[in-house]
Design an enzyme around this catalytic site. Sequence first.
Site, PDB file in Angstrom:
ATOM      1  CB  CYS A   1      22.901 -24.002   1.232  1.00 48.00           C
ATOM      2  SG  CYS A   1      23.461 -22.822   0.025  1.00 48.00           S
TER       3      CYS A   1
HETATM    4  N1  LIG Z   1      26.446 -22.822  -3.948  1.00 51.64           N
HETATM    5  C1  LIG Z   1      25.192 -22.912  -3.515  1.00 51.64           C
HETATM    6  O1  LIG Z   1      24.541 -23.975  -3.558  1.00 51.64           O
HETATM    7  C2  LIG Z   1      24.496 -21.685  -2.970  1.00 51.64           C
HETATM    8  C3  LIG Z   1      23.109 -21.709  -2.817  1.00 51.64           C
HETATM    9  C4  LIG Z   1      22.462 -20.610  -2.292  1.00 51.64           C
HETATM   10  C5  LIG Z   1      23.210 -19.521  -1.888  1.00 51.64           C
HETATM   11  N2  LIG Z   1      24.560 -19.499  -2.050  1.00 51.64           N
HETATM   12  C6  LIG Z   1      25.287 -18.318  -1.616  1.00 51.64           C
HETATM   13  O2  LIG Z   1      25.826 -17.633  -2.741  1.00 51.64           O
HETATM   14  C7  LIG Z   1      27.057 -17.025  -2.388  1.00 51.64           C
HETATM   15  C8  LIG Z   1      28.116 -17.480  -3.371  1.00 51.64           C
HETATM   16  O3  LIG Z   1      28.186 -18.888  -3.331  1.00 51.64           O
HETATM   17  P1  LIG Z   1      28.946 -19.730  -4.448  1.00 51.64           P
HETATM   18  O4  LIG Z   1      28.708 -21.141  -4.097  1.00 51.64           O
HETATM   19  O5  LIG Z   1      28.609 -19.241  -5.812  1.00 51.64           O
HETATM   20  O6  LIG Z   1      30.476 -19.312  -4.115  1.00 51.64           O
HETATM   21  P2  LIG Z   1      31.769 -19.619  -4.966  1.00 51.64           P
HETATM   22  O7  LIG Z   1      32.891 -19.631  -3.982  1.00 51.64           O
HETATM   23  O8  LIG Z   1      31.566 -20.799  -5.848  1.00 51.64           O
HETATM   24  O9  LIG Z   1      31.914 -18.336  -5.914  1.00 51.64           O
HETATM   25  C9  LIG Z   1      32.132 -17.044  -5.433  1.00 51.64           C
HETATM   26  C10 LIG Z   1      33.011 -16.281  -6.420  1.00 51.64           C
HETATM   27  O10 LIG Z   1      33.102 -14.923  -5.986  1.00 51.64           O
HETATM   28  C11 LIG Z   1      34.414 -14.449  -6.327  1.00 51.64           C
HETATM   29  N3  LIG Z   1      34.675 -13.234  -5.564  1.00 51.64           N
HETATM   30  C12 LIG Z   1      34.904 -13.097  -4.238  1.00 51.64           C
HETATM   31  N4  LIG Z   1      35.040 -11.796  -3.918  1.00 51.64           N
HETATM   32  C13 LIG Z   1      34.894 -11.078  -5.052  1.00 51.64           C
HETATM   33  C14 LIG Z   1      34.918  -9.701  -5.370  1.00 51.64           C
HETATM   34  N5  LIG Z   1      35.090  -8.766  -4.425  1.00 51.64           N
HETATM   35  N6  LIG Z   1      34.750  -9.347  -6.662  1.00 51.64           N
HETATM   36  C15 LIG Z   1      34.555 -10.278  -7.613  1.00 51.64           C
HETATM   37  N7  LIG Z   1      34.511 -11.587  -7.382  1.00 51.64           N
HETATM   38  C16 LIG Z   1      34.676 -11.995  -6.119  1.00 51.64           C
HETATM   39  C17 LIG Z   1      35.298 -15.628  -6.009  1.00 51.64           C
HETATM   40  O11 LIG Z   1      36.545 -15.528  -6.680  1.00 51.64           O
HETATM   41  C18 LIG Z   1      34.440 -16.794  -6.495  1.00 51.64           C
HETATM   42  O12 LIG Z   1      34.742 -17.145  -7.841  1.00 51.64           O
HETATM   43  C19 LIG Z   1      27.321 -17.410  -0.926  1.00 51.64           C
HETATM   44  O13 LIG Z   1      26.841 -16.399  -0.089  1.00 51.64           O
HETATM   45  C20 LIG Z   1      26.489 -18.642  -0.757  1.00 51.64           C
HETATM   46  O14 LIG Z   1      26.089 -18.843   0.582  1.00 51.64           O
HETATM   47  C21 LIG Z   1      25.228 -20.558  -2.592  1.00 51.64           C
END
Ligand SMILES: NC(=O)c1ccc[n+]([C@@H]2O[C@H](COP(=O)([O-])OP(=O)(O)OC[C@H]3O[C@@H](n4cnc5c(N)ncnc54)[C@H](O)[C@@H]3O)[C@@H](O)[C@H]2O)c1
Length: 449
Positions: A268
Amino acid sequence: MKISVVGLGKLGAPLSAVLASKGFDVVGVDLNHAYVDALNAGKAPVDEPRLQELIAANRVRLTATTNVDEAVVATDITFVIVPTPSDATGRFNNAAVLNAMKSIGLALRRKETYHLVVITSTVMPGSTGGEIRLALEQHSGRRLGPQLGLCYNPEFIALGSVVRDMLQPDMILIGESDKAAGDLLESVYAKSCDNTPAVRRMNFVNAELTKISVNTFVTTKISYANMLADICDRLPGADVDVVTQAVGTDSRIGTKYLKGATGYGGPCFPRDNVAFAALARAIGARAELAEATDTMNRYQVERVLGAVDAHLADSGLVGILGLSYKPDTAVVEESQGLALVERLLDLGRRVIVYDPEAIPSAQHALRRPFDVATSAADCVQRSSLVVVMTPWPEFSRIPIDAYRRSTGRLTVIDCWRSTPAAASSVANVVFLGQGAAVGATMASSVGAQ
Ligand SMILES: NC(=O)c1ccc[n+]([C@@H]2O[C@H](COP(=O)([O-])OP(=O)(O)OC[C@H]3O[C@@H](n4cnc5c(N)ncnc54)[C@H](O)[C@@H]3O)[C@@H](O)[C@H]2O)c1
Protein backbone atom coordinates in the site's frame (compact mmCIF):
# COMPACT_ATOMS: atom_id res chain seq x y z
CA MET A 1 -28.11 -9.61 7.63
CA LYS A 2 -26.35 -11.60 4.89
CA ILE A 3 -23.12 -10.35 3.38
CA SER A 4 -21.07 -11.46 0.36
CA VAL A 5 -17.38 -10.63 -0.02
CA VAL A 6 -15.93 -10.70 -3.55
CA GLY A 7 -12.17 -11.34 -3.33
CA LEU A 8 -10.85 -13.64 -0.59
CA GLY A 9 -7.24 -12.43 -0.54
CA LYS A 10 -5.17 -10.71 2.12
CA LEU A 11 -8.00 -8.33 2.98
CA GLY A 12 -11.15 -10.15 1.87
CA ALA A 13 -10.53 -13.38 3.78
CA PRO A 14 -9.99 -11.59 7.13
CA LEU A 15 -13.04 -9.36 6.53
CA SER A 16 -15.20 -12.42 5.81
CA ALA A 17 -14.00 -14.12 8.99
CA VAL A 18 -14.43 -11.02 11.16
CA LEU A 19 -17.99 -10.44 9.88
CA ALA A 20 -18.89 -14.11 10.42
CA SER A 21 -17.45 -13.94 13.94
CA LYS A 22 -19.82 -11.06 14.69
CA GLY A 23 -22.92 -13.01 13.67
CA PHE A 24 -23.30 -12.12 9.97
CA ASP A 25 -23.94 -14.90 7.46
CA VAL A 26 -21.09 -14.50 4.99
CA VAL A 27 -20.61 -15.91 1.49
CA GLY A 28 -17.08 -15.42 0.15
CA VAL A 29 -16.43 -15.33 -3.59
CA ASP A 30 -13.17 -15.77 -5.45
CA LEU A 31 -12.07 -16.80 -8.93
CA ASN A 32 -9.31 -18.81 -7.26
CA HIS A 33 -10.69 -22.32 -6.60
CA ALA A 34 -7.97 -23.04 -4.03
CA TYR A 35 -9.09 -20.10 -1.86
CA VAL A 36 -12.76 -21.13 -2.12
CA ASP A 37 -11.99 -24.79 -1.33
CA ALA A 38 -9.82 -23.73 1.61
CA LEU A 39 -12.54 -21.59 3.17
CA ASN A 40 -15.17 -24.29 2.68
CA ALA A 41 -12.83 -26.75 4.39
CA GLY A 42 -12.46 -24.37 7.34
CA LYS A 43 -8.92 -23.37 6.36
CA ALA A 44 -7.50 -19.86 5.98
CA PRO A 45 -6.83 -19.06 2.28
CA VAL A 46 -4.02 -16.65 3.27
CA ASP A 47 -1.66 -16.42 6.25
CA GLU A 48 -2.65 -13.79 8.77
CA PRO A 49 -2.52 -13.92 12.58
CA ARG A 50 -5.83 -15.05 14.17
CA LEU A 51 -7.46 -15.73 10.77
CA GLN A 52 -7.39 -19.53 11.05
CA GLU A 53 -8.83 -19.39 14.55
CA LEU A 54 -11.72 -17.12 13.47
CA ILE A 55 -12.55 -19.25 10.42
CA ALA A 56 -12.53 -22.48 12.41
CA ALA A 57 -14.79 -21.01 15.09
CA ASN A 58 -17.36 -19.58 12.66
CA ARG A 59 -17.70 -22.18 9.90
CA VAL A 60 -21.45 -22.36 10.44
CA ARG A 61 -21.80 -18.78 9.13
CA LEU A 62 -19.02 -18.83 6.54
CA THR A 63 -19.16 -20.44 3.08
CA ALA A 64 -17.42 -19.72 -0.21
CA THR A 65 -18.14 -20.09 -3.91
CA THR A 66 -16.69 -19.18 -7.30
CA ASN A 67 -20.17 -18.14 -8.41
CA VAL A 68 -20.75 -14.39 -7.85
CA ASP A 69 -24.30 -14.72 -9.05
CA GLU A 70 -25.46 -17.10 -6.31
CA ALA A 71 -23.58 -15.12 -3.63
CA VAL A 72 -25.15 -11.80 -4.60
CA VAL A 73 -28.67 -13.15 -4.90
CA ALA A 74 -28.40 -14.78 -1.46
CA THR A 75 -27.15 -11.63 0.35
CA ASP A 76 -28.05 -8.01 1.15
CA ILE A 77 -24.60 -6.37 0.94
CA THR A 78 -21.61 -7.17 -1.29
CA PHE A 79 -18.09 -6.01 -0.40
CA VAL A 80 -15.67 -5.89 -3.36
CA ILE A 81 -12.02 -6.42 -2.40
CA VAL A 82 -10.26 -7.38 -5.63
CA PRO A 83 -6.81 -6.22 -6.81
CA THR A 84 -6.33 -2.74 -8.29
CA PRO A 85 -2.70 -2.97 -9.48
CA SER A 86 -0.76 0.18 -10.28
CA ASP A 87 -0.28 0.94 -13.98
CA ALA A 88 2.84 2.44 -15.60
CA THR A 89 1.78 5.96 -14.58
CA GLY A 90 1.26 4.96 -10.93
CA ARG A 91 -2.54 5.10 -11.13
CA PHE A 92 -4.66 2.17 -9.87
CA ASN A 93 -6.17 -0.05 -12.53
CA ASN A 94 -9.90 -0.71 -11.99
CA ALA A 95 -10.25 -3.64 -14.45
CA ALA A 96 -10.93 -6.27 -11.74
CA VAL A 97 -13.41 -3.97 -9.95
CA LEU A 98 -15.25 -3.32 -13.21
CA ASN A 99 -15.28 -7.03 -13.93
CA ALA A 100 -16.85 -7.58 -10.49
CA MET A 101 -19.41 -4.80 -11.17
CA LYS A 102 -20.47 -6.65 -14.30
CA SER A 103 -21.01 -9.96 -12.44
CA ILE A 104 -22.73 -8.27 -9.50
CA GLY A 105 -24.88 -6.11 -11.78
CA LEU A 106 -26.04 -9.08 -13.86
CA ALA A 107 -26.83 -11.03 -10.67
CA LEU A 108 -28.93 -8.10 -9.39
CA ARG A 109 -31.22 -8.49 -12.40
CA ARG A 110 -32.40 -11.73 -10.72
CA LYS A 111 -32.92 -10.09 -7.33
CA GLU A 112 -35.84 -7.85 -6.40
CA THR A 113 -34.86 -6.39 -3.05
CA TYR A 114 -32.48 -3.54 -2.12
CA HIS A 115 -28.77 -4.29 -2.46
CA LEU A 116 -25.73 -2.37 -1.21
CA VAL A 117 -22.42 -2.67 -3.08
CA VAL A 118 -19.34 -1.63 -1.09
CA ILE A 119 -16.02 -0.94 -2.85
CA THR A 120 -13.15 -1.68 -0.45
CA SER A 121 -10.39 -1.96 -3.08
CA THR A 122 -8.17 1.11 -3.28
CA VAL A 123 -9.27 3.17 -6.30
CA MET A 124 -8.27 6.53 -7.84
CA PRO A 125 -10.37 9.53 -6.77
CA GLY A 126 -13.24 9.85 -9.21
CA SER A 127 -13.54 6.11 -9.88
CA THR A 128 -16.49 5.15 -7.65
CA GLY A 129 -18.76 7.95 -8.85
CA GLY A 130 -17.45 7.51 -12.40
CA GLU A 131 -16.78 4.25 -14.21
CA ILE A 132 -17.63 1.97 -11.25
CA ARG A 133 -21.08 3.50 -10.77
CA LEU A 134 -21.66 3.47 -14.51
CA ALA A 135 -20.76 -0.22 -14.83
CA LEU A 136 -22.92 -1.21 -11.86
CA GLU A 137 -25.94 0.75 -13.11
CA GLN A 138 -25.58 -0.47 -16.70
CA HIS A 139 -25.21 -4.14 -15.85
CA SER A 140 -27.85 -4.20 -13.10
CA GLY A 141 -30.38 -2.10 -15.01
CA ARG A 142 -30.91 -0.17 -11.74
CA ARG A 143 -30.07 3.41 -10.76
CA LEU A 144 -28.45 4.30 -7.45
CA GLY A 145 -31.32 5.14 -5.07
CA PRO A 146 -34.08 3.24 -3.26
CA GLN A 147 -33.17 -0.13 -4.89
CA LEU A 148 -29.39 0.13 -5.08
CA GLY A 149 -26.76 1.66 -2.78
CA LEU A 150 -23.05 2.14 -3.45
CA CYS A 151 -20.32 2.97 -0.91
CA TYR A 152 -16.56 3.44 -1.06
CA ASN A 153 -15.19 2.03 2.19
CA PRO A 154 -11.45 1.29 2.40
CA GLU A 155 -9.96 -0.56 5.36
CA PHE A 156 -7.00 0.96 7.24
CA ILE A 157 -5.09 -2.18 8.13
CA ALA A 158 -1.52 -3.40 8.25
CA LEU A 159 -0.66 -6.92 7.14
CA GLY A 160 0.24 -8.98 10.19
CA SER A 161 -2.48 -7.30 12.25
CA VAL A 162 -5.41 -7.26 9.82
CA VAL A 163 -7.87 -9.02 12.15
CA ARG A 164 -6.96 -6.82 15.11
CA ASP A 165 -7.10 -3.68 12.94
CA MET A 166 -10.56 -4.65 11.63
CA LEU A 167 -11.85 -5.29 15.14
CA GLN A 168 -10.33 -2.11 16.58
CA PRO A 169 -10.12 0.50 13.81
CA ASP A 170 -9.28 4.17 14.47
CA MET A 171 -11.79 5.27 11.86
CA ILE A 172 -14.53 3.97 9.59
CA LEU A 173 -14.40 5.90 6.34
CA ILE A 174 -17.55 5.83 4.20
CA GLY A 175 -18.15 7.48 0.86
CA GLU A 176 -21.88 7.05 0.23
CA SER A 177 -24.32 7.30 -2.66
CA ASP A 178 -27.01 8.43 -0.19
CA LYS A 179 -27.88 8.40 3.50
CA ALA A 180 -29.64 5.01 3.44
CA ALA A 181 -26.56 3.33 1.94
CA GLY A 182 -24.24 4.96 4.52
CA ASP A 183 -26.62 4.14 7.41
CA LEU A 184 -26.72 0.46 6.43
CA LEU A 185 -22.94 0.21 6.16
CA GLU A 186 -22.42 2.05 9.44
CA SER A 187 -24.80 -0.43 11.13
CA VAL A 188 -22.56 -3.29 9.98
CA TYR A 189 -19.55 -1.68 11.64
CA ALA A 190 -21.53 -0.92 14.80
CA LYS A 191 -21.85 -4.68 15.14
CA SER A 192 -18.44 -5.79 13.85
CA CYS A 193 -16.09 -3.45 15.76
CA ASP A 194 -14.98 -4.21 19.31
CA ASN A 195 -14.36 -0.49 19.88
CA THR A 196 -16.34 2.63 18.98
CA PRO A 197 -14.32 4.14 16.14
CA ALA A 198 -14.82 7.60 14.67
CA VAL A 199 -17.09 7.34 11.64
CA ARG A 200 -16.45 9.77 8.79
CA ARG A 201 -19.14 9.85 6.12
CA MET A 202 -18.86 11.87 2.92
CA ASN A 203 -19.23 11.70 -0.85
CA PHE A 204 -17.23 9.23 -2.95
CA VAL A 205 -14.42 11.49 -4.10
CA ASN A 206 -13.67 12.85 -0.63
CA ALA A 207 -13.47 9.30 0.74
CA GLU A 208 -11.23 8.16 -2.13
CA LEU A 209 -8.92 11.13 -1.56
CA THR A 210 -8.93 10.60 2.22
CA LYS A 211 -7.79 6.98 1.84
CA ILE A 212 -4.66 7.79 -0.17
CA SER A 213 -4.05 11.00 1.82
CA VAL A 214 -3.79 9.04 5.08
CA ASN A 215 -1.11 6.81 3.58
CA THR A 216 0.65 9.72 1.88
CA PHE A 217 0.81 11.63 5.15
CA VAL A 218 2.15 8.62 7.06
CA THR A 219 4.79 7.93 4.39
CA THR A 220 5.83 11.58 4.54
CA LYS A 221 6.36 11.14 8.27
CA ILE A 222 8.47 8.02 7.70
CA SER A 223 10.61 9.72 5.04
CA TYR A 224 11.02 12.73 7.33
CA ALA A 225 12.29 10.49 10.13
CA ASN A 226 14.63 8.76 7.67
CA MET A 227 15.94 12.15 6.54
CA LEU A 228 16.69 12.92 10.21
CA ALA A 229 18.42 9.53 10.55
CA ASP A 230 20.59 10.27 7.50
CA ILE A 231 21.60 13.59 9.06
CA CYS A 232 22.31 11.88 12.40
CA ASP A 233 24.49 9.27 10.61
CA ARG A 234 26.81 12.11 9.66
CA LEU A 235 26.59 14.33 12.74
CA PRO A 236 28.85 13.31 15.63
CA GLY A 237 26.90 12.84 18.86
CA ALA A 238 23.50 12.91 17.12
CA ASP A 239 20.96 10.15 17.84
CA VAL A 240 17.83 9.97 15.70
CA ASP A 241 15.79 8.18 18.39
CA VAL A 242 16.43 10.95 20.91
CA VAL A 243 15.46 13.57 18.33
CA THR A 244 12.31 11.85 16.98
CA GLN A 245 11.01 11.01 20.45
CA ALA A 246 11.33 14.66 21.45
CA VAL A 247 9.92 15.96 18.15
CA GLY A 248 7.01 13.51 18.42
CA THR A 249 6.19 14.71 21.93
CA ASP A 250 4.75 17.85 20.35
CA SER A 251 1.03 17.07 20.20
CA ARG A 252 0.86 18.55 16.69
CA ILE A 253 3.22 15.81 15.49
CA GLY A 254 3.02 12.55 17.54
CA THR A 255 5.55 9.72 17.71
CA LYS A 256 3.76 7.07 15.60
CA TYR A 257 5.66 6.18 12.40
CA LEU A 258 8.33 8.73 13.32
CA LYS A 259 11.25 6.31 13.59
CA GLY A 260 14.34 6.72 11.47
CA ALA A 261 15.02 3.21 10.16
CA THR A 262 14.58 1.52 6.77
CA GLY A 263 12.23 2.88 4.12
CA TYR A 264 8.60 1.86 3.90
CA GLY A 265 7.41 -1.03 1.70
CA GLY A 266 4.46 -3.37 1.26
CA PRO A 267 1.43 -3.42 -1.00
CA CYS A 268 0.00 0.00 0.00
CA PHE A 269 2.37 2.74 1.20
CA PRO A 270 4.68 3.00 -1.83
CA ARG A 271 1.97 2.82 -4.45
CA ASP A 272 -0.55 5.04 -2.64
CA ASN A 273 2.10 7.76 -2.45
CA VAL A 274 2.96 7.41 -6.16
CA ALA A 275 -0.75 7.40 -7.10
CA PHE A 276 -1.31 10.57 -5.07
CA ALA A 277 1.49 12.33 -6.95
CA ALA A 278 0.15 11.03 -10.28
CA LEU A 279 -3.31 12.36 -9.41
CA ALA A 280 -1.92 15.78 -8.48
CA ARG A 281 0.11 16.05 -11.70
CA ALA A 282 -2.81 14.88 -13.85
CA ILE A 283 -5.06 17.68 -12.60
CA GLY A 284 -2.39 20.37 -12.65
CA ALA A 285 -1.75 20.51 -8.88
CA ARG A 286 1.75 20.52 -7.34
CA ALA A 287 3.02 17.03 -6.45
CA GLU A 288 6.49 17.81 -5.02
CA LEU A 289 5.80 16.76 -1.42
CA ALA A 290 4.63 13.28 -2.39
CA GLU A 291 7.44 13.00 -4.95
CA ALA A 292 10.07 13.96 -2.37
CA THR A 293 8.69 11.36 0.05
CA ASP A 294 9.07 8.71 -2.64
CA THR A 295 12.56 9.89 -3.68
CA MET A 296 13.69 9.81 -0.05
CA ASN A 297 12.27 6.31 0.31
CA ARG A 298 14.10 5.01 -2.76
CA TYR A 299 17.36 6.41 -1.33
CA GLN A 300 17.15 4.33 1.88
CA VAL A 301 18.61 1.14 0.38
CA GLU A 302 21.54 3.17 -1.02
CA ARG A 303 22.07 4.61 2.44
CA VAL A 304 22.35 1.11 3.91
CA LEU A 305 24.67 0.08 1.03
CA GLY A 306 26.90 3.05 1.91
CA ALA A 307 27.11 1.79 5.49
CA VAL A 308 27.95 -1.74 4.28
CA ASP A 309 30.72 -0.38 2.02
CA ALA A 310 32.10 1.73 4.88
CA HIS A 311 32.39 -1.29 7.16
CA LEU A 312 33.12 -4.24 4.87
CA ALA A 313 35.99 -3.64 2.47
CA ASP A 314 36.80 -7.25 1.66
CA SER A 315 34.77 -10.02 0.06
CA GLY A 316 33.20 -11.03 3.37
CA LEU A 317 29.76 -12.58 3.61
CA VAL A 318 26.90 -10.11 4.20
CA GLY A 319 24.07 -11.48 6.38
CA ILE A 320 20.62 -9.93 5.92
CA LEU A 321 18.15 -10.33 8.77
CA GLY A 322 14.61 -9.70 7.54
CA LEU A 323 13.13 -9.85 4.03
CA SER A 324 9.45 -9.25 4.73
CA TYR A 325 8.44 -5.59 4.43
CA LYS A 326 7.41 -5.63 8.10
CA PRO A 327 7.27 -8.21 10.94
CA ASP A 328 4.45 -10.78 11.19
CA THR A 329 3.98 -11.21 7.47
CA ALA A 330 5.55 -13.18 4.62
CA VAL A 331 4.84 -10.40 2.13
CA VAL A 332 7.95 -9.06 0.36
CA GLU A 333 6.28 -6.62 -2.04
CA GLU A 334 8.44 -3.46 -2.17
CA SER A 335 10.46 -4.84 0.74
CA GLN A 336 13.61 -2.92 1.62
CA GLY A 337 15.37 -6.13 2.72
CA LEU A 338 14.76 -7.79 -0.62
CA ALA A 339 15.84 -4.65 -2.48
CA LEU A 340 19.07 -4.65 -0.48
CA VAL A 341 19.75 -8.31 -1.32
CA GLU A 342 19.21 -7.55 -4.99
CA ARG A 343 21.57 -4.55 -4.94
CA LEU A 344 24.26 -6.49 -3.05
CA LEU A 345 24.06 -9.38 -5.54
CA ASP A 346 24.25 -6.89 -8.43
CA LEU A 347 27.43 -5.49 -6.85
CA GLY A 348 28.96 -8.97 -6.63
CA ARG A 349 28.71 -9.25 -2.85
CA ARG A 350 28.24 -12.66 -1.22
CA VAL A 351 24.96 -12.72 0.69
CA ILE A 352 23.20 -14.98 3.19
CA VAL A 353 19.68 -14.23 4.46
CA TYR A 354 17.27 -15.19 7.18
CA ASP A 355 13.60 -14.34 7.71
CA PRO A 356 11.15 -16.20 9.98
CA GLU A 357 8.40 -16.33 7.31
CA ALA A 358 9.36 -14.68 4.05
CA ILE A 359 12.02 -16.96 2.53
CA PRO A 360 9.65 -18.75 0.07
CA SER A 361 8.03 -15.50 -1.08
CA ALA A 362 11.47 -13.86 -1.40
CA GLN A 363 12.78 -16.76 -3.50
CA HIS A 364 9.70 -16.53 -5.69
CA ALA A 365 10.01 -12.74 -6.08
CA LEU A 366 13.77 -12.52 -6.66
CA ARG A 367 14.07 -15.47 -9.07
CA ARG A 368 17.83 -15.70 -8.55
CA PRO A 369 19.72 -17.91 -6.11
CA PHE A 370 20.86 -16.71 -2.69
CA ASP A 371 22.03 -18.56 0.40
CA VAL A 372 19.57 -19.02 3.25
CA ALA A 373 20.56 -19.48 6.90
CA THR A 374 18.72 -21.97 9.10
CA SER A 375 18.06 -19.42 11.85
CA ALA A 376 18.80 -15.82 12.80
CA ALA A 377 21.70 -17.04 14.98
CA ASP A 378 23.07 -19.13 12.09
CA CYS A 379 22.94 -16.05 9.83
CA VAL A 380 24.87 -14.00 12.40
CA GLN A 381 27.40 -16.79 13.02
CA ARG A 382 28.27 -17.24 9.34
CA SER A 383 28.51 -13.56 8.31
CA SER A 384 31.32 -11.00 8.38
CA LEU A 385 28.75 -8.20 8.48
CA VAL A 386 25.07 -8.42 9.41
CA VAL A 387 22.34 -5.92 8.45
CA VAL A 388 19.07 -5.89 10.41
CA MET A 389 16.43 -4.84 7.85
CA THR A 390 13.12 -5.89 9.49
CA PRO A 391 12.42 -5.52 13.23
CA TRP A 392 11.23 -9.09 13.85
CA PRO A 393 11.16 -9.44 17.68
CA GLU A 394 13.26 -12.63 17.56
CA PHE A 395 16.23 -10.66 16.17
CA SER A 396 16.57 -8.90 19.53
CA ARG A 397 16.83 -12.30 21.26
CA ILE A 398 19.70 -13.83 19.24
CA PRO A 399 22.04 -15.53 21.76
CA ILE A 400 25.21 -13.54 22.43
CA ASP A 401 27.42 -16.51 21.45
CA ALA A 402 26.31 -16.07 17.83
CA TYR A 403 28.12 -12.70 17.74
CA ARG A 404 31.45 -14.01 19.17
CA ARG A 405 34.35 -14.52 16.78
CA SER A 406 37.56 -16.45 17.43
CA THR A 407 39.30 -14.41 14.71
CA GLY A 408 38.37 -11.02 13.27
CA ARG A 409 35.40 -8.95 14.38
CA LEU A 410 31.77 -9.06 13.28
CA THR A 411 30.05 -5.79 12.30
CA VAL A 412 26.29 -5.46 12.79
CA ILE A 413 24.51 -2.62 10.96
CA ASP A 414 21.23 -2.36 12.79
CA CYS A 415 18.72 -0.08 11.05
CA TRP A 416 16.21 -0.60 13.88
CA ARG A 417 18.44 -0.45 17.01
CA SER A 418 17.16 -3.87 18.10
CA THR A 419 20.42 -5.80 18.62
CA PRO A 420 20.88 -7.03 22.22
CA ALA A 421 22.99 -4.56 24.19
CA ALA A 422 25.44 -7.31 25.21
CA ALA A 423 26.39 -7.87 21.54
CA SER A 424 28.31 -4.59 21.59
CA SER A 425 30.93 -6.17 23.87
CA VAL A 426 31.82 -8.82 21.27
CA ALA A 427 30.86 -7.20 17.94
CA ASN A 428 31.16 -3.81 16.24
CA VAL A 429 27.50 -2.79 16.45
CA VAL A 430 26.61 0.21 14.27
CA PHE A 431 23.19 1.67 14.82
CA LEU A 432 22.05 3.52 11.70
CA GLY A 433 20.97 7.00 12.69
CA GLN A 434 23.51 7.28 15.46
CA GLY A 435 26.48 9.14 14.04
CA ALA A 436 28.62 6.21 12.90
CA ALA A 437 26.98 4.60 9.91
CA VAL A 438 28.85 5.97 6.93
CA GLY A 439 32.27 5.79 8.51
CA ALA A 440 34.58 8.11 10.36
CA THR A 441 35.55 10.16 7.30
CA MET A 442 32.18 11.80 6.85
CA ALA A 443 31.52 12.23 10.56
CA SER A 444 34.93 13.72 11.34
CA SER A 445 34.81 16.11 8.38
CA VAL A 446 31.47 17.45 9.63
CA GLY A 447 32.76 17.55 13.21
CA ALA A 448 35.90 19.47 12.20
CA GLN A 449 33.94 22.40 10.79
N1 LIG B 1 -3.21 -5.94 1.40
C1 LIG B 1 -3.26 -4.77 2.01
O1 LIG B 1 -2.49 -4.47 2.95
C2 LIG B 1 -4.29 -3.74 1.60
C3 LIG B 1 -4.54 -2.66 2.44
C4 LIG B 1 -5.45 -1.70 2.06
C5 LIG B 1 -6.07 -1.81 0.83
N2 LIG B 1 -5.83 -2.87 0.02
C6 LIG B 1 -6.53 -2.94 -1.25
O2 LIG B 1 -7.46 -4.02 -1.25
C7 LIG B 1 -7.56 -4.57 -2.55
C8 LIG B 1 -7.30 -6.06 -2.47
O3 LIG B 1 -6.02 -6.26 -1.90
P1 LIG B 1 -5.54 -7.67 -1.36
O4 LIG B 1 -4.21 -7.44 -0.78
O5 LIG B 1 -6.60 -8.32 -0.55
O6 LIG B 1 -5.41 -8.47 -2.77
P2 LIG B 1 -5.17 -10.02 -2.98
O7 LIG B 1 -4.49 -10.13 -4.31
O8 LIG B 1 -4.53 -10.63 -1.79
O9 LIG B 1 -6.65 -10.62 -3.09
C9 LIG B 1 -7.55 -10.28 -4.11
C10 LIG B 1 -8.41 -11.49 -4.45
O10 LIG B 1 -9.41 -11.09 -5.38
C11 LIG B 1 -9.65 -12.19 -6.26
N3 LIG B 1 -10.35 -11.70 -7.44
C12 LIG B 1 -9.89 -10.92 -8.44
N4 LIG B 1 -10.87 -10.63 -9.31
C13 LIG B 1 -12.00 -11.22 -8.87
C14 LIG B 1 -13.34 -11.29 -9.31
N5 LIG B 1 -13.74 -10.64 -10.41
N6 LIG B 1 -14.21 -12.03 -8.59
C15 LIG B 1 -13.82 -12.67 -7.48
N7 LIG B 1 -12.58 -12.64 -6.99
C16 LIG B 1 -11.67 -11.93 -7.67
C17 LIG B 1 -8.27 -12.74 -6.51
O11 LIG B 1 -8.33 -14.08 -6.98
C18 LIG B 1 -7.64 -12.62 -5.12
O12 LIG B 1 -7.80 -13.81 -4.36
C19 LIG B 1 -6.57 -3.79 -3.43
O13 LIG B 1 -7.24 -2.74 -4.06
C20 LIG B 1 -5.61 -3.23 -2.42
O14 LIG B 1 -4.99 -2.04 -2.86
C21 LIG B 1 -4.96 -3.86 0.38
